[in-house]
Design a protein around this motif. Structure first.
Motif, PDB file in Angstrom:
ATOM      1  N   ASP A   1      -1.067  -3.903  -2.214  1.00  0.00           N
ATOM      2  CA  ASP A   1       0.245  -3.157  -1.833  1.00  0.00           C
ATOM      3  C   ASP A   1       1.648  -3.165  -2.186  1.00  0.00           C
ATOM      4  O   ASP A   1       2.251  -2.186  -2.158  1.00  0.00           O
ATOM      5  N   LEU A   2       1.949  -4.220  -3.000  1.00  0.00           N
ATOM      6  CA  LEU A   2       3.311  -4.492  -3.470  1.00  0.00           C
ATOM      7  C   LEU A   2       3.418  -4.358  -4.862  1.00  0.00           C
ATOM      8  O   LEU A   2       4.584  -3.795  -5.366  1.00  0.00           O
ATOM      9  N   LEU A   3       2.463  -4.674  -5.693  1.00  0.00           N
ATOM     10  CA  LEU A   3       2.639  -4.404  -6.996  1.00  0.00           C
ATOM     11  C   LEU A   3       1.809  -3.570  -7.608  1.00  0.00           C
ATOM     12  O   LEU A   3       0.958  -3.214  -7.012  1.00  0.00           O
ATOM     13  N   ALA A   4       1.772  -3.064  -8.911  1.00  0.00           N
ATOM     14  CA  ALA A   4       1.031  -2.629  -9.591  1.00  0.00           C
ATOM     15  C   ALA A   4       0.589  -3.098 -10.867  1.00  0.00           C
ATOM     16  O   ALA A   4       1.022  -2.667 -11.994  1.00  0.00           O
TER      17      ALA A   4
ATOM     18  N   GLU B   1       6.382 -11.717 -13.934  1.00  0.00           N
ATOM     19  CA  GLU B   1       5.838 -10.990 -15.101  1.00  0.00           C
ATOM     20  C   GLU B   1       5.244  -9.893 -14.706  1.00  0.00           C
ATOM     21  O   GLU B   1       5.038  -8.853 -15.173  1.00  0.00           O
ATOM     22  N   SER B   2       4.654 -10.024 -13.099  1.00  0.00           N
ATOM     23  CA  SER B   2       3.823  -9.028 -12.738  1.00  0.00           C
ATOM     24  C   SER B   2       4.642  -8.173 -11.856  1.00  0.00           C
ATOM     25  O   SER B   2       4.097  -6.849 -11.478  1.00  0.00           O
ATOM     26  N   GLY B   3       5.839  -8.443 -11.921  1.00  0.00           N
ATOM     27  CA  GLY B   3       6.680  -7.209 -11.272  1.00  0.00           C
ATOM     28  C   GLY B   3       7.472  -7.790 -10.025  1.00  0.00           C
ATOM     29  O   GLY B   3       7.918  -6.975  -9.219  1.00  0.00           O
TER      30      GLY B   3
ATOM     31  N   SER C   1      13.310  -8.548  -5.657  1.00  0.00           N
ATOM     32  CA  SER C   1      13.944  -8.975  -4.487  1.00  0.00           C
ATOM     33  C   SER C   1      13.136  -8.290  -3.382  1.00  0.00           C
ATOM     34  O   SER C   1      12.938  -8.787  -2.161  1.00  0.00           O
TER      35      SER C   1
ATOM     36  N   GLN D   1       9.251  -8.263   1.169  1.00  0.00           N
ATOM     37  CA  GLN D   1       8.260  -7.405   1.954  1.00  0.00           C
ATOM     38  C   GLN D   1       6.979  -8.388   2.105  1.00  0.00           C
ATOM     39  O   GLN D   1       5.977  -8.451   3.111  1.00  0.00           O
TER      40      GLN D   1
ATOM     41  N   SER E   1       4.882  -1.740   4.272  1.00  0.00           N
ATOM     42  CA  SER E   1       4.591  -1.988   2.754  1.00  0.00           C
ATOM     43  C   SER E   1       5.105  -0.399   2.322  1.00  0.00           C
ATOM     44  O   SER E   1       4.665   0.778   3.083  1.00  0.00           O
ATOM     45  N   ILE E   2       5.456  -0.196   1.116  1.00  0.00           N
ATOM     46  CA  ILE E   2       5.660   1.241   0.493  1.00  0.00           C
ATOM     47  C   ILE E   2       4.301   1.562  -0.201  1.00  0.00           C
ATOM     48  O   ILE E   2       3.665   0.930  -0.894  1.00  0.00           O
TER      49      ILE E   2
ATOM     50  N   ARG F   1       1.909   4.214  -2.062  1.00  0.00           N
ATOM     51  CA  ARG F   1       1.918   5.107  -3.474  1.00  0.00           C
ATOM     52  C   ARG F   1       1.274   6.252  -3.231  1.00  0.00           C
ATOM     53  O   ARG F   1       0.177   6.486  -2.615  1.00  0.00           O
TER      54      ARG F   1
ATOM     55  N   LEU G   1      15.647 -14.932  -5.992  1.00  0.00           N
ATOM     56  CA  LEU G   1      15.514 -13.028  -6.377  1.00  0.00           C
ATOM     57  C   LEU G   1      16.188 -12.114  -5.566  1.00  0.00           C
ATOM     58  O   LEU G   1      16.272 -11.182  -5.857  1.00  0.00           O
TER      59      LEU G   1
ATOM     60  N   VAL H   1      17.816   0.769  -3.695  1.00  0.00           N
ATOM     61  CA  VAL H   1      16.742  -0.024  -3.596  1.00  0.00           C
ATOM     62  C   VAL H   1      15.814   0.770  -4.628  1.00  0.00           C
ATOM     63  O   VAL H   1      15.409   1.888  -4.482  1.00  0.00           O
ATOM     64  N   ASN H   2      15.240   0.225  -5.635  1.00  0.00           N
ATOM     65  CA  ASN H   2      14.471   0.646  -6.604  1.00  0.00           C
ATOM     66  C   ASN H   2      13.162   1.010  -6.079  1.00  0.00           C
ATOM     67  O   ASN H   2      12.364  -0.055  -5.979  1.00  0.00           O
ATOM     68  N   LEU H   3      12.603   2.130  -6.027  1.00  0.00           N
ATOM     69  CA  LEU H   3      11.232   2.343  -5.507  1.00  0.00           C
ATOM     70  C   LEU H   3      10.180   2.503  -6.566  1.00  0.00           C
ATOM     71  O   LEU H   3       8.964   2.915  -6.141  1.00  0.00           O
TER      72      LEU H   3
ATOM     73  N   PRO I   1       6.804   1.660  -8.710  1.00  0.00           N
ATOM     74  CA  PRO I   1       5.665   0.615  -8.540  1.00  0.00           C
ATOM     75  C   PRO I   1       6.239  -0.649  -9.361  1.00  0.00           C
ATOM     76  O   PRO I   1       6.402  -0.289 -10.420  1.00  0.00           O
ATOM     77  N   LYS I   2       6.076  -1.643  -8.774  1.00  0.00           N
ATOM     78  CA  LYS I   2       6.797  -2.842  -9.482  1.00  0.00           C
ATOM     79  C   LYS I   2       5.711  -3.478 -10.481  1.00  0.00           C
ATOM     80  O   LYS I   2       4.305  -3.618 -10.287  1.00  0.00           O
ATOM     81  N   GLY I   3       5.855  -3.683 -11.716  1.00  0.00           N
ATOM     82  CA  GLY I   3       5.195  -4.230 -12.814  1.00  0.00           C
ATOM     83  C   GLY I   3       4.179  -3.081 -13.535  1.00  0.00           C
ATOM     84  O   GLY I   3       3.428  -3.404 -14.111  1.00  0.00           O
ATOM     85  N   SER I   4       4.573  -2.105 -13.201  1.00  0.00           N
ATOM     86  CA  SER I   4       3.934  -0.812 -14.167  1.00  0.00           C
ATOM     87  C   SER I   4       5.042  -0.271 -14.702  1.00  0.00           C
ATOM     88  O   SER I   4       6.215  -0.173 -14.775  1.00  0.00           O
TER      89      SER I   4
END
Lengths: 117, 459
Positions: free
Chosen positions: A41-44, A57-59, A62, A67, B2-3, B5, B266, B300-302, B304-307
């Motif tokens: 749900d939260l990271l890619a 490191e996985s993203g 804050s 969330q 949750s956001i 995609r 964070l 707020v940065n939308l 995808p985190k970590g990609s």
């Protein structure tokens, strides 16, 4: 948890273990929950994202961490105190789960985590 | 909560739709042109040690622009209220961006321990008015000093990049310049079928419900009056000036530790936001014009985190904070209030609601959205603009041969509210950039502002 201070230590230990097991939130299940929420749900993250992967490191950022805390609260009924969100605890899903588990245990009247967790 | 995609892909490779945030910003560009005879522009500035190679930079910039038509593609709507899009197919006919080199006769800049003097040219560029419909990267200006150092500024229409994207673009240019990548490598997220962006419900009725919830939230902010440093709805010509200040490494480490302790590892931005509110409050106290509340949007940065996210187009939502001025005197109480508001807003889905509202801005006439945004606060947009962007271009040590001494973003700030504060770290030093409408601030007020900021940062 009302009245837990009145329990004797041995009873308290059993009570907390029972509460945790009733809710199903052993340390392993908490680790699995956190890992799953982050991955789905939260990271890619990369395909090899595991409970031992570094979260920053996985993203994890804050927004994602807030969330995550809200999702954990939704699932367990426990709001994680922000003081827990230290660099050490946020290293992996495993360390985060361990710190939350210990926090829950402490907040229910204990000073250390259930070693059987 | 949750956001989710999107799985949607871009339908037409020559037409790139604006994101909702792009359209939101385009509305403020229209308002700025109409009211303030300027554009809603942003800049990124690098201060480089001797060695910067302008010819190599110019060559790579040309190649990158050639390979990435969005950098000069005009924005057009399909019909009167149709979807606003970058028309990549029209880019070859467009001019620019312009790269100009200048030599400064001013004394070489100091070592950044004091408020830094920037070339006045940079603020002039920020205040320029460009033809309607011209989008993208507008220009680059390099100012060389007698000691061989160079200040470089890139200026663009704000919706082309947000802060994150502009930093990645600098890194992208440097990678192309050093041969680490080909200049035709279009950032992945802008390709059809590329990694998904933030998505909203497919049903427009659901998106409409979310947008209405957002508008209700915005309207609720009007319950307590707000006054920005410049006052509401200024019709004055935009005349922004840029002030840049640095802390020493030792002080920066102390501030970072303090932010982490008081606001969270964070979430240090909560600390910096609280500090920024108190600095503005000190100015309003000096004026004898303390408003009932301070209202500030937090980007707020939308992505995808970590990609690998795309460089181009803005992908942000906004979290709004409103604190009564009676809550500002105690920093600890203020931070607790901001934390609680942030948690409550995220739990309430306001980030997604904001994204849905901005999505509708893609179809709405620009003027309508500007009005909707200002109406709840009696003509004010907010008390001031704010961002904390963390480490600035952490991997960028050199840029076309010049060691990077400093770098920072310069946000686009409308003449009203007339104040924008962005904090970031670079090479272990905290710096802040204050962009402000020149005639809305008196010299004595700026002293109060800086003193309060320094006192709260350092504790």
């Amino acid at each position: 948890v009302h009245g837990e201070n009145a329990l004797q230590p041995i009873h308290l230990f059993a009570y907390i273990a029972r509460k945790m097991s009733v809710n199903g939130w052993t340390r392993e299940r908490l680790t699995d929950l956190i890992h799953r929420i982050l991955r789905d749900d939260l990271l890619a993250p990369q395909d090899d994202f595991s409970p031992q992967s570094n979260l920053i490191e996985s993203g994890l950022d804050s927004l994602a961490v807030t969330q995550l805390m809200l999702a954990i609260e939704e699932a367990t009924g426990v709001w994680t105190d922000e003081s827990l969100l230290t660099p050490e605890n946020l290293e992996t899903a495993e360390t985060l789960a361990a710190s939350i588990y210990e926090y829950v245990a402490r907040s229910r009247g204990r000073t250390s985590a259930d070693p059987r967790g | 909560m949750s956001i989710r995609r999107s799985t949607r892909t871009l339908a037409h490779p020559t037409r790139l739709p604006l994101t909702g945030a792009d359209a939101f910003l385009l509305a403020f560009d229209a308002e700025t042109r109409r009211r303030n005879r300027a554009n809603h522009l942003s800049q990124i500035v690098l201060r480089l040690r001797p060695g910067f190679a302008p010819d190599a930079f110019a060559r790579v910039l040309d190649e990158v622009v050639e390979a990435n038509p969005i950098l000069r593609a005009p924005i057009r709507r399909r019909g009167v209220v149709g979807l606003a899009e970058y028309r990549l197919d029209l880019a070859p006919r467009a001019a620019g961006p312009v790269f100009e080199q200048h030599t400064s006769s001013a004394p070489p800049p100091g070592d950044w321990d004091a408020p830094a003097a920037l070339p006045s040219l940079f603020s002039e560029r920020l205040n320029e008015l460009h033809p309607d419909g011209r989008a993208g990267l507008l220009r680059a200006d390099a100012v060389r000093y007698a000691d061989g150092r160079t200040d470089l500024a890139l200026t663009w229409l704000h919706m082309l990049f947000d802060g994150w994207g502009s930093e990645r673009f600098l890194e992208f240019l440097e990678e192309c310049g050093s041969g680490a990548r080909a200049p035709d490598a279009v950032p992945a997220a802008d390709r059809p079928g590329a990694p998904p962006d933030v998505a909203l419900p497919e049903r427009s009725s659901e998106r409409g419900t979310m947008a209405m919830e957002w508008q209700r939230w915005m309207n609720g902010l009007g319950a307590l009056p707000v006054r920005s440093p410049a006052g509401p709805e200024r019709g004055a010509r935009q005349d922004l000036e840029i002030a840049r200040t640095h802390l020493t490494r030792a002080d920066s480490a102390r501030v970072s530790q303090r932010a982490s302790t008081l606001a969270g590892f964070l979430t240090p931005m909560i600390f910096y936001l609280g500090v920024a509110i108190r600095a503005h409050h000190a100015v309003m106290v000096k004026r004898g014009d303390v408003p009932a509340s301070y209202v500030v949007p937090l980007p707020v940065n939308l992505r995808p985190k970590g990609s690998d996210g795309g460089i181009f187009r803005t992908r942000v939502s906004l979290l709004w904070f409103q604190v009564p001025s009676t809550c500002v005197d105690d920093l600890g109480a203020l931070l607790a209030e901001l934390k609680e508001q942030r948690r409550h807003a995220i739990r309430g889905g306001q980030i997604e609601n904001g994204a849905a509202a901005m999505d509708f801005a893609r179809y709405a006439p620009s003027r309508l959205y500007g009005t909707l945004a200002r109406r709840p606060l009696g003509g004010e947009l907010c008390s001031f603009f704010f961002a904390y962007t963390g480490e600035f271009c952490p991997g960028l040590t050199h840029f076309f041969g010049g060691a990077v001494e400093d770098g920072f973003g310069v946000p686009s700030v409308p003449a009203s509210p007339g104040s924008g504060l962005v904090l970031a770290l670079h090479a272990g030093r905290l710096g802040y950039t204050h962009v402000r409408q020149r005639d809305a601030w008196q010299p004595g007020e700026l002293d109060v502002f800086r003193e309060q900021l320094a006192a709260d940062l350092l504790g």
